[in-house]
Design a protein around this motif. Structure first.
Motif, PDB file in Angstrom:
ATOM      1  N   GLU A 129     -22.188   0.451  -4.431  1.00 34.30           N
ATOM      2  CA  GLU A 129     -22.578   0.860  -3.079  1.00 34.30           C
ATOM      3  C   GLU A 129     -22.649  -0.341  -2.140  1.00 34.30           C
ATOM      4  OE1 GLU A 129     -26.255   2.997  -3.504  1.00 34.30           O
ATOM      5  OE2 GLU A 129     -25.304   4.682  -4.523  1.00 34.30           O
TER       6      GLU A 129
ATOM      7  N   GLU B 288     -20.966  -3.210  -2.448  1.00 31.78           N
ATOM      8  CA  GLU B 288     -19.591  -3.657  -2.181  1.00 31.78           C
ATOM      9  C   GLU B 288     -18.925  -2.779  -1.136  1.00 31.78           C
ATOM     10  OE1 GLU B 288     -17.681  -3.644  -5.986  1.00 31.78           O
ATOM     11  OE2 GLU B 288     -18.459  -5.618  -6.535  1.00 31.78           O
ATOM     12  N   GLN B 289     -19.121  -1.470  -1.253  1.00 32.55           N
ATOM     13  CA  GLN B 289     -18.515  -0.546  -0.295  1.00 32.55           C
ATOM     14  C   GLN B 289     -19.102  -0.765   1.100  1.00 32.55           C
ATOM     15  OE1 GLN B 289     -19.186   3.574  -1.200  1.00 32.55           O
ATOM     16  NE2 GLN B 289     -17.688   4.291   0.266  1.00 32.55           N
ATOM     17  N   SER B 290     -20.408  -0.931   1.177  1.00 35.54           N
ATOM     18  CA  SER B 290     -21.063  -1.144   2.466  1.00 35.54           C
ATOM     19  C   SER B 290     -20.599  -2.444   3.102  1.00 35.54           C
ATOM     20  CB  SER B 290     -22.578  -1.171   2.277  1.00 35.54           C
ATOM     21  OG  SER B 290     -23.223  -1.467   3.482  1.00 35.54           O
TER      22      SER B 290
ATOM     23  N   SER C 228     -17.823  -4.037   2.507  1.00 36.53           N
ATOM     24  CA  SER C 228     -16.412  -3.891   2.859  1.00 36.53           C
ATOM     25  C   SER C 228     -16.256  -3.147   4.183  1.00 36.53           C
ATOM     26  CB  SER C 228     -15.676  -3.150   1.743  1.00 36.53           C
ATOM     27  OG  SER C 228     -14.347  -2.905   2.101  1.00 36.53           O
ATOM     28  N   GLN C 229     -17.007  -2.077   4.344  1.00 36.72           N
ATOM     29  CA  GLN C 229     -16.929  -1.310   5.588  1.00 36.72           C
ATOM     30  C   GLN C 229     -17.414  -2.140   6.775  1.00 36.72           C
ATOM     31  OE1 GLN C 229     -19.213   2.185   4.714  1.00 36.72           O
ATOM     32  NE2 GLN C 229     -17.493   3.264   3.767  1.00 36.72           N
ATOM     33  N   ASN C 230     -18.519  -2.874   6.576  1.00 40.74           N
ATOM     34  CA  ASN C 230     -19.052  -3.696   7.671  1.00 40.74           C
ATOM     35  C   ASN C 230     -18.095  -4.813   8.039  1.00 40.74           C
ATOM     36  OD1 ASN C 230     -21.387  -2.225   8.016  1.00 40.74           O
ATOM     37  ND2 ASN C 230     -22.585  -3.476   6.619  1.00 40.74           N
TER      38      ASN C 230
ATOM     39  N   SER D 205     -14.876  -4.837   7.580  1.00 38.57           N
ATOM     40  CA  SER D 205     -13.706  -4.225   8.201  1.00 38.57           C
ATOM     41  C   SER D 205     -14.005  -3.894   9.657  1.00 38.57           C
ATOM     42  CB  SER D 205     -13.313  -2.962   7.442  1.00 38.57           C
ATOM     43  OG  SER D 205     -12.274  -2.293   8.106  1.00 38.57           O
ATOM     44  N   PHE D 206     -15.168  -3.310   9.910  1.00 38.25           N
ATOM     45  CA  PHE D 206     -15.549  -2.954  11.276  1.00 38.25           C
ATOM     46  C   PHE D 206     -15.699  -4.208  12.117  1.00 38.25           C
ATOM     47  CE2 PHE D 206     -18.826  -2.222  14.497  1.00 38.25           C
ATOM     48  CZ  PHE D 206     -18.233  -1.209  15.211  1.00 38.25           C
ATOM     49  N   ASP D 207     -16.374  -5.238  11.571  1.00 41.33           N
ATOM     50  CA  ASP D 207     -16.570  -6.479  12.310  1.00 41.33           C
ATOM     51  C   ASP D 207     -15.233  -7.151  12.610  1.00 41.33           C
ATOM     52  OD1 ASP D 207     -19.275  -6.037  12.236  1.00 41.33           O
ATOM     53  OD2 ASP D 207     -19.682  -7.487  10.639  1.00 41.33           O
TER      54      ASP D 207
ATOM     55  N   GLN E 237     -12.327  -5.686  12.885  1.00 38.04           N
ATOM     56  CA  GLN E 237     -11.623  -4.879  13.875  1.00 38.04           C
ATOM     57  C   GLN E 237     -12.213  -5.123  15.269  1.00 38.04           C
ATOM     58  OE1 GLN E 237     -11.618  -0.704  13.042  1.00 38.04           O
ATOM     59  NE2 GLN E 237     -10.310  -0.201  14.768  1.00 38.04           N
TER      60      GLN E 237
END
Length: 92
Positions: free
Chosen positions: A47, A49-51, A53-55, A57-59, A61
């Motif tokens: 969880e 790692e996923q969080s 990764s998403q953060n 990726s968003f940052d 972008q």
């Protein structure tokens, strides 16, 4: 005397076997706890790692969009400056 030695030996065997069984139960409980903790750590790690990764990726972008916007604004300013200079040169 022999009888008391045999009784003592039998008592030690019974006591020893009950301690072995208690140790086996302790080991079973330890295994269960270890498995549960390992499962929890694996789930929490996945969880996290996923969080992350998403953060990230968003940052990334958002940072890329900001850089593109700044570059576009800079290009617009440069174009306007160039047009103003060109207009002044043509006017002279």
């Amino acid at each position: 005397m022999k009888l008391s030695i045999k009784i003592a030996m039998a008592s030690l065997l019974v006591l020893g076997s009950s301690q072995v069984q208690a140790s086996e139960v302790d080991l079973d409980v330890t295994d269960i706890i270890t498995q549960n903790v390992t499962s929890y750590i694996n789930q929490a790690t996945a969880e996290l790692e996923q969080s992350i990764s998403q953060n990230l990726s968003f940052d990334a972008q958002a940072a890329l969009e900001q850089l593109v916007n700044q570059a576009q604004e800079q290009a617009d300013v440069t174009t306007q400056s160039t047009m103003a200079v060109t207009t002044q040169v043509k006017a002279k």
